[in-house]
Design a protein around this motif. Structure first.
Motif, PDB file in Angstrom:
ATOM      1  N   GLY A 199      21.884  -1.675  -7.146  1.00 21.17           N
ATOM      2  CA  GLY A 199      23.231  -1.628  -6.599  1.00 21.17           C
ATOM      3  C   GLY A 199      23.578  -2.766  -5.387  1.00 21.17           C
ATOM      4  O   GLY A 199      24.555  -3.201  -5.698  1.00 21.17           O
ATOM      5  N   GLY A 200      22.501  -3.022  -4.899  1.00 22.54           N
ATOM      6  CA  GLY A 200      22.773  -4.131  -4.077  1.00 22.54           C
ATOM      7  C   GLY A 200      21.638  -5.040  -3.905  1.00 22.54           C
ATOM      8  O   GLY A 200      20.416  -4.634  -4.169  1.00 22.54           O
ATOM      9  N   GLN A 201      21.802  -6.443  -3.302  1.00 21.64           N
ATOM     10  CA  GLN A 201      20.779  -7.260  -3.302  1.00 21.64           C
ATOM     11  C   GLN A 201      19.658  -7.064  -2.373  1.00 21.64           C
ATOM     12  O   GLN A 201      18.347  -7.258  -2.461  1.00 21.64           O
ATOM     13  CB  GLN A 201      21.313  -8.703  -3.056  1.00 21.64           C
ATOM     14  CG  GLN A 201      20.305  -9.898  -3.351  1.00 21.64           C
ATOM     15  CD  GLN A 201      19.799  -9.837  -4.906  1.00 21.64           C
ATOM     16  OE1 GLN A 201      20.469  -9.513  -5.798  1.00 21.64           O
ATOM     17  NE2 GLN A 201      18.735 -10.663  -4.911  1.00 21.64           N
ATOM     18  N   ASN A 202      20.020  -6.467  -1.317  1.00 17.90           N
ATOM     19  CA  ASN A 202      19.240  -5.779  -0.312  1.00 17.90           C
ATOM     20  C   ASN A 202      18.317  -4.900  -0.762  1.00 17.90           C
ATOM     21  O   ASN A 202      16.920  -4.929  -0.077  1.00 17.90           O
ATOM     22  CB  ASN A 202      19.647  -5.299   0.910  1.00 17.90           C
ATOM     23  CG  ASN A 202      20.581  -6.120   1.580  1.00 17.90           C
ATOM     24  OD1 ASN A 202      20.447  -7.523   1.692  1.00 17.90           O
ATOM     25  ND2 ASN A 202      21.888  -5.856   2.427  1.00 17.90           N
ATOM     26  N   ASP A 203      18.635  -4.125  -1.565  1.00 18.49           N
ATOM     27  CA  ASP A 203      17.580  -3.167  -2.197  1.00 18.49           C
ATOM     28  C   ASP A 203      16.219  -3.683  -2.712  1.00 18.49           C
ATOM     29  O   ASP A 203      15.025  -3.469  -2.551  1.00 18.49           O
ATOM     30  CB  ASP A 203      18.154  -2.285  -3.104  1.00 18.49           C
ATOM     31  CG  ASP A 203      19.179  -1.208  -2.501  1.00 18.49           C
ATOM     32  OD1 ASP A 203      18.902  -1.004  -1.256  1.00 18.49           O
ATOM     33  OD2 ASP A 203      19.888  -0.606  -3.156  1.00 18.49           O
ATOM     34  N   LYS A 204      16.589  -4.892  -3.576  1.00 21.93           N
ATOM     35  CA  LYS A 204      15.659  -5.597  -4.148  1.00 21.93           C
ATOM     36  C   LYS A 204      14.648  -6.211  -3.149  1.00 21.93           C
ATOM     37  O   LYS A 204      13.522  -6.262  -3.305  1.00 21.93           O
ATOM     38  CB  LYS A 204      16.192  -6.687  -5.190  1.00 21.93           C
ATOM     39  CG  LYS A 204      15.229  -7.437  -6.079  1.00 21.93           C
ATOM     40  CD  LYS A 204      15.968  -8.392  -7.039  1.00 21.93           C
ATOM     41  CE  LYS A 204      16.933  -7.665  -8.115  1.00 21.93           C
ATOM     42  NZ  LYS A 204      17.282  -8.410  -9.186  1.00 21.93           N
ATOM     43  N   ILE A 205      15.222  -6.961  -2.255  1.00 22.31           N
ATOM     44  CA  ILE A 205      14.312  -7.529  -1.276  1.00 22.31           C
ATOM     45  C   ILE A 205      13.572  -6.504  -0.442  1.00 22.31           C
ATOM     46  O   ILE A 205      12.290  -7.142  -0.478  1.00 22.31           O
ATOM     47  CB  ILE A 205      15.294  -8.077  -0.181  1.00 22.31           C
ATOM     48  CG1 ILE A 205      16.080  -9.430  -0.708  1.00 22.31           C
ATOM     49  CG2 ILE A 205      14.464  -8.906   1.043  1.00 22.31           C
ATOM     50  CD1 ILE A 205      17.198 -10.068   0.133  1.00 22.31           C
ATOM     51  N   VAL A 206      13.967  -5.533  -0.106  1.00 22.93           N
ATOM     52  CA  VAL A 206      13.152  -4.591   0.475  1.00 22.93           C
ATOM     53  C   VAL A 206      12.065  -4.032  -0.522  1.00 22.93           C
ATOM     54  O   VAL A 206      10.882  -3.856  -0.249  1.00 22.93           O
ATOM     55  CB  VAL A 206      13.933  -3.126   1.025  1.00 22.93           C
ATOM     56  CG1 VAL A 206      13.128  -1.976   1.396  1.00 22.93           C
ATOM     57  CG2 VAL A 206      14.821  -3.532   2.070  1.00 22.93           C
ATOM     58  N   TRP A 207      12.213  -3.771  -1.804  1.00 25.75           N
ATOM     59  CA  TRP A 207      11.114  -3.235  -2.423  1.00 25.75           C
ATOM     60  C   TRP A 207      10.106  -4.383  -2.836  1.00 25.75           C
ATOM     61  O   TRP A 207       9.151  -4.289  -2.913  1.00 25.75           O
ATOM     62  CB  TRP A 207      11.925  -3.058  -3.661  1.00 25.75           C
ATOM     63  CG  TRP A 207      12.243  -1.476  -4.068  1.00 25.75           C
ATOM     64  CD1 TRP A 207      13.544  -1.063  -3.825  1.00 25.75           C
ATOM     65  CD2 TRP A 207      11.159  -0.253  -3.856  1.00 25.75           C
ATOM     66  NE1 TRP A 207      13.500   0.445  -4.088  1.00 25.75           N
ATOM     67  CE2 TRP A 207      11.971   0.791  -3.813  1.00 25.75           C
ATOM     68  CE3 TRP A 207      10.068  -0.233  -3.994  1.00 25.75           C
ATOM     69  CZ2 TRP A 207      11.616   1.964  -3.995  1.00 25.75           C
ATOM     70  CZ3 TRP A 207       9.362   1.133  -3.774  1.00 25.75           C
ATOM     71  CH2 TRP A 207      10.195   2.053  -3.661  1.00 25.75           C
ATOM     72  N   VAL A 208      10.607  -5.602  -3.006  1.00 24.29           N
ATOM     73  CA  VAL A 208       9.787  -6.864  -3.153  1.00 24.29           C
ATOM     74  C   VAL A 208       8.833  -6.923  -1.752  1.00 24.29           C
ATOM     75  O   VAL A 208       7.653  -7.023  -1.902  1.00 24.29           O
ATOM     76  CB  VAL A 208      10.313  -8.080  -3.322  1.00 24.29           C
ATOM     77  CG1 VAL A 208       9.422  -9.032  -3.131  1.00 24.29           C
ATOM     78  CG2 VAL A 208      11.172  -8.127  -4.712  1.00 24.29           C
ATOM     79  N   LEU A 209       9.340  -6.569  -0.672  1.00 25.08           N
ATOM     80  CA  LEU A 209       8.580  -6.572   0.541  1.00 25.08           C
ATOM     81  C   LEU A 209       7.422  -5.661   0.669  1.00 25.08           C
ATOM     82  O   LEU A 209       6.385  -5.657   1.190  1.00 25.08           O
ATOM     83  CB  LEU A 209       9.315  -6.763   1.829  1.00 25.08           C
ATOM     84  CG  LEU A 209      10.344  -8.013   2.170  1.00 25.08           C
ATOM     85  CD1 LEU A 209      11.347  -7.735   3.113  1.00 25.08           C
ATOM     86  CD2 LEU A 209       9.244  -9.047   2.345  1.00 25.08           C
ATOM     87  N   VAL A 210       8.042  -4.363   0.095  1.00 26.55           N
ATOM     88  CA  VAL A 210       7.212  -3.179   0.421  1.00 26.55           C
ATOM     89  C   VAL A 210       5.906  -3.489  -0.590  1.00 26.55           C
ATOM     90  O   VAL A 210       4.738  -3.188  -0.199  1.00 26.55           O
ATOM     91  CB  VAL A 210       8.085  -1.872  -0.031  1.00 26.55           C
ATOM     92  CG1 VAL A 210       6.996  -0.591  -0.568  1.00 26.55           C
ATOM     93  CG2 VAL A 210       8.786  -1.489   0.987  1.00 26.55           C
ATOM     94  N   VAL A 211       6.229  -4.051  -2.009  1.00 18.78           N
ATOM     95  CA  VAL A 211       5.325  -4.177  -2.766  1.00 18.78           C
ATOM     96  C   VAL A 211       3.992  -5.457  -2.313  1.00 18.78           C
ATOM     97  O   VAL A 211       3.087  -5.273  -2.458  1.00 18.78           O
ATOM     98  CB  VAL A 211       5.914  -4.829  -4.301  1.00 18.78           C
ATOM     99  CG1 VAL A 211       4.683  -5.085  -5.265  1.00 18.78           C
ATOM    100  CG2 VAL A 211       6.564  -3.251  -4.780  1.00 18.78           C
ATOM    101  N   LEU A 212       4.632  -6.397  -1.575  1.00 19.19           N
ATOM    102  CA  LEU A 212       3.888  -7.582  -1.300  1.00 19.19           C
ATOM    103  C   LEU A 212       3.280  -7.157  -0.233  1.00 19.19           C
ATOM    104  O   LEU A 212       1.934  -7.575  -0.137  1.00 19.19           O
ATOM    105  CB  LEU A 212       4.701  -8.568  -0.684  1.00 19.19           C
ATOM    106  CG  LEU A 212       5.628  -9.397  -1.894  1.00 19.19           C
ATOM    107  CD1 LEU A 212       6.394 -10.500  -1.312  1.00 19.19           C
ATOM    108  CD2 LEU A 212       4.423 -10.227  -2.704  1.00 19.19           C
TER     109      LEU A 212
END
Length: 57
Positions: free
Chosen positions: A25-38
């Protein structure tokens, strides 16, 4: 033992690819998930496949 490491690395790489290629839905969600996985590789991968994939559109 080496084979398990390679399999783990492939699953980790696929998780990052899956997060980046998913539609959110938003670009911020993708950034948060990438950071969580990293930053939390094992836990982040488990959380992504249990909770994250359900939130994608």
């Amino acid at each position: 033992m080496f084979g398990l490491g390679v399999i783990g690395l492939l699953i980790y790489a696929y998780t990052i690819y899956d997060v980046v290629s998913s539609k959110f839905g938003g670009q911020n969600d993708k950034i948060v998930w990438v950071l969580v996985v990293l930053f939390l590789p094992l836990l982040g991968t488990i959380l992504w496949f249990l909770m994250g994939k359900k939130t994608t559109i």
